[in-house]
Motif scaffolding. Structure first.
Motif, PDB file in Angstrom:
ATOM      1  N   ALA A 113       0.808  -1.213   0.000  1.00 43.46           N
ATOM      2  CA  ALA A 113       0.000   0.000   0.000  1.00 43.46           C
ATOM      3  C   ALA A 113       0.843   1.266   0.000  1.00 43.46           C
ATOM      4  O   ALA A 113       0.457   2.278  -0.565  1.00 43.46           O
ATOM      5  CB  ALA A 113      -0.934   0.001   1.204  1.00 43.46           C
ATOM      6  N   ASP A 114       2.051   1.235   0.639  1.00 40.05           N
ATOM      7  CA  ASP A 114       2.819   2.482   0.672  1.00 40.05           C
ATOM      8  C   ASP A 114       3.915   2.563  -0.394  1.00 40.05           C
ATOM      9  O   ASP A 114       4.724   3.454  -0.381  1.00 40.05           O
ATOM     10  CB  ASP A 114       3.395   2.764   2.072  1.00 40.05           C
ATOM     11  CG  ASP A 114       3.538   1.526   2.899  1.00 40.05           C
ATOM     12  OD1 ASP A 114       2.523   1.159   3.510  1.00 40.05           O
ATOM     13  OD2 ASP A 114       4.619   0.912   2.874  1.00 40.05           O
ATOM     14  N   GLN A 115       3.955   1.626  -1.305  1.00 38.63           N
ATOM     15  CA  GLN A 115       4.956   1.716  -2.380  1.00 38.63           C
ATOM     16  C   GLN A 115       4.263   2.050  -3.695  1.00 38.63           C
ATOM     17  O   GLN A 115       3.302   1.394  -4.066  1.00 38.63           O
ATOM     18  CB  GLN A 115       5.676   0.381  -2.555  1.00 38.63           C
ATOM     19  CG  GLN A 115       6.705   0.112  -1.483  1.00 38.63           C
ATOM     20  CD  GLN A 115       7.235  -1.307  -1.567  1.00 38.63           C
ATOM     21  OE1 GLN A 115       6.882  -2.047  -2.480  1.00 38.63           O
ATOM     22  NE2 GLN A 115       8.058  -1.669  -0.616  1.00 38.63           N
ATOM     23  N   ALA A 116       4.785   3.045  -4.384  1.00 41.21           N
ATOM     24  CA  ALA A 116       4.218   3.365  -5.693  1.00 41.21           C
ATOM     25  C   ALA A 116       4.829   2.391  -6.706  1.00 41.21           C
ATOM     26  O   ALA A 116       6.010   2.072  -6.620  1.00 41.21           O
ATOM     27  CB  ALA A 116       4.573   4.790  -6.065  1.00 41.21           C
ATOM     28  N   ASP A 117       3.988   1.883  -7.616  1.00 42.78           N
ATOM     29  CA  ASP A 117       4.509   1.008  -8.675  1.00 42.78           C
ATOM     30  C   ASP A 117       5.356   1.830  -9.624  1.00 42.78           C
ATOM     31  O   ASP A 117       4.972   2.940  -9.987  1.00 42.78           O
ATOM     32  CB  ASP A 117       3.352   0.370  -9.452  1.00 42.78           C
ATOM     33  CG  ASP A 117       2.717  -0.741  -8.643  1.00 42.78           C
ATOM     34  OD1 ASP A 117       3.383  -1.232  -7.720  1.00 42.78           O
ATOM     35  OD2 ASP A 117       1.570  -1.104  -8.945  1.00 42.78           O
ATOM     36  N   SER A 118       6.495   1.292 -10.043  1.00 42.43           N
ATOM     37  CA  SER A 118       7.262   2.012 -11.062  1.00 42.43           C
ATOM     38  C   SER A 118       6.567   1.795 -12.409  1.00 42.43           C
ATOM     39  O   SER A 118       6.010   0.726 -12.659  1.00 42.43           O
ATOM     40  CB  SER A 118       8.695   1.505 -11.109  1.00 42.43           C
ATOM     41  OG  SER A 118       8.690   0.108 -11.208  1.00 42.43           O
ATOM     42  N   PRO A 119       6.553   2.816 -13.265  1.00 35.49           N
ATOM     43  CA  PRO A 119       5.837   2.669 -14.525  1.00 35.49           C
ATOM     44  C   PRO A 119       6.483   1.592 -15.394  1.00 35.49           C
ATOM     45  O   PRO A 119       7.702   1.422 -15.349  1.00 35.49           O
ATOM     46  CB  PRO A 119       5.985   4.048 -15.186  1.00 35.49           C
ATOM     47  CG  PRO A 119       7.149   4.676 -14.508  1.00 35.49           C
ATOM     48  CD  PRO A 119       7.222   4.112 -13.135  1.00 35.49           C
TER      49      PRO A 119
END
Ligand code: HEC
Ligand code: HEC
Length: 151
Positions: free
Chosen positions: A38-44
């Motif tokens: 939940a607190d990690q943004a997915d890398s594009p």
């Protein structure tokens, strides 16, 4: 009568309370497959360029040729097929594009038609471009028929 109502209310409250504790306990047990998801943004995802220019080799004899140019801008729907604007005769001559073979005009009864048949109308069902991306998994594909006399 009053004590009976009180007893029922107490029983209900207890049942609810236990229920809440139960749900909380289950929630604490749930483990995400991705820790801290939940607190990690997915890398594009990486964007790969379509390989343009050279025609691609075929991996087996019957293979629909791969497309040596991008296809995302060409509309294909019931009314319009922009691929035909370059690949159908006589436009193919004007655009110096390979003409679709006569097999694209044969219907499923084997009868030759004058227009591209429905079973070959949606070009991208069979013809796809290639990106300069590394294969996701190793591939040991071998064509079934290799003319060993020529090797
Ligand atoms: C603006 C004209 C144009 C349009 C539109 C176009 N193409 Fe092409 N296409 C070409 C040209 C020119 C070549 C030949 C490139 C070469 O030989 O280097 C080609 C090559 C191909 C080939 C390779 C044929 C072979 O024998 O190797 C395929 C398959 C193909 N196109 C499919 C498509 C599909 C599917 C669409 C629609 C999504 C499409 N094309 C739209 C011009 C076009
Ligand atoms: C059901 C699969 C299928 C569909 C759909 C399909 N093709 Fe093909 N196409 C093939 C196969 C297989 C070949 C190679 C054998 C042959 O010539 O039919 C081929 C060959 C070609 C070639 C090369 C012809 C040559 O002589 O080098 C071009 C160009 C082509 N297709 C364009 C198109 C276009 C444009 C469309 C959409 C209108 C389309 N194809 C739809 C399967 C398909």
């Amino acid at each position: 009568m009053k004590t009976k109502i009180k007893a029922i209310a107490l029983a209900l409250a207890l049942a609810l309370g236990i229920g809440v504790i139960g749900v909380a306990a289950v929630a604490a047990d749930v483990k995400s497959l991705r820790p801290n998801a939940a607190d990690q943004a997915d890398s594009p995802p990486a964007i790969y360029k379509v390989m343009e220019g050279n025609r691609h080799e075929r991996a087996y004899r019957q293979q629909p040729p791969l497309v040596p140019h991008p296809t995302d801008k060409y509309e294909i729907d019931v009314k319009v097929n922009q691929c035909l604007r370059c690949h159908e005769w006589p436009y193919s001559d004007q655009e110096k594009a390979p003409k679709i073979s006569d097999l694209h005009y044969i219907d499923r009864q084997g009868v030759r038609q004058d227009t591209v048949n429905g079973n070959r109308y949606f070009c991208k069902q069979c013809h796809v471009p290639q990106a300069d991306a590394k294969p996701l998994v190793e591939n040991k594909f071998q064509p079934a028929t290799l003319n060993t006399n020529l090797r």
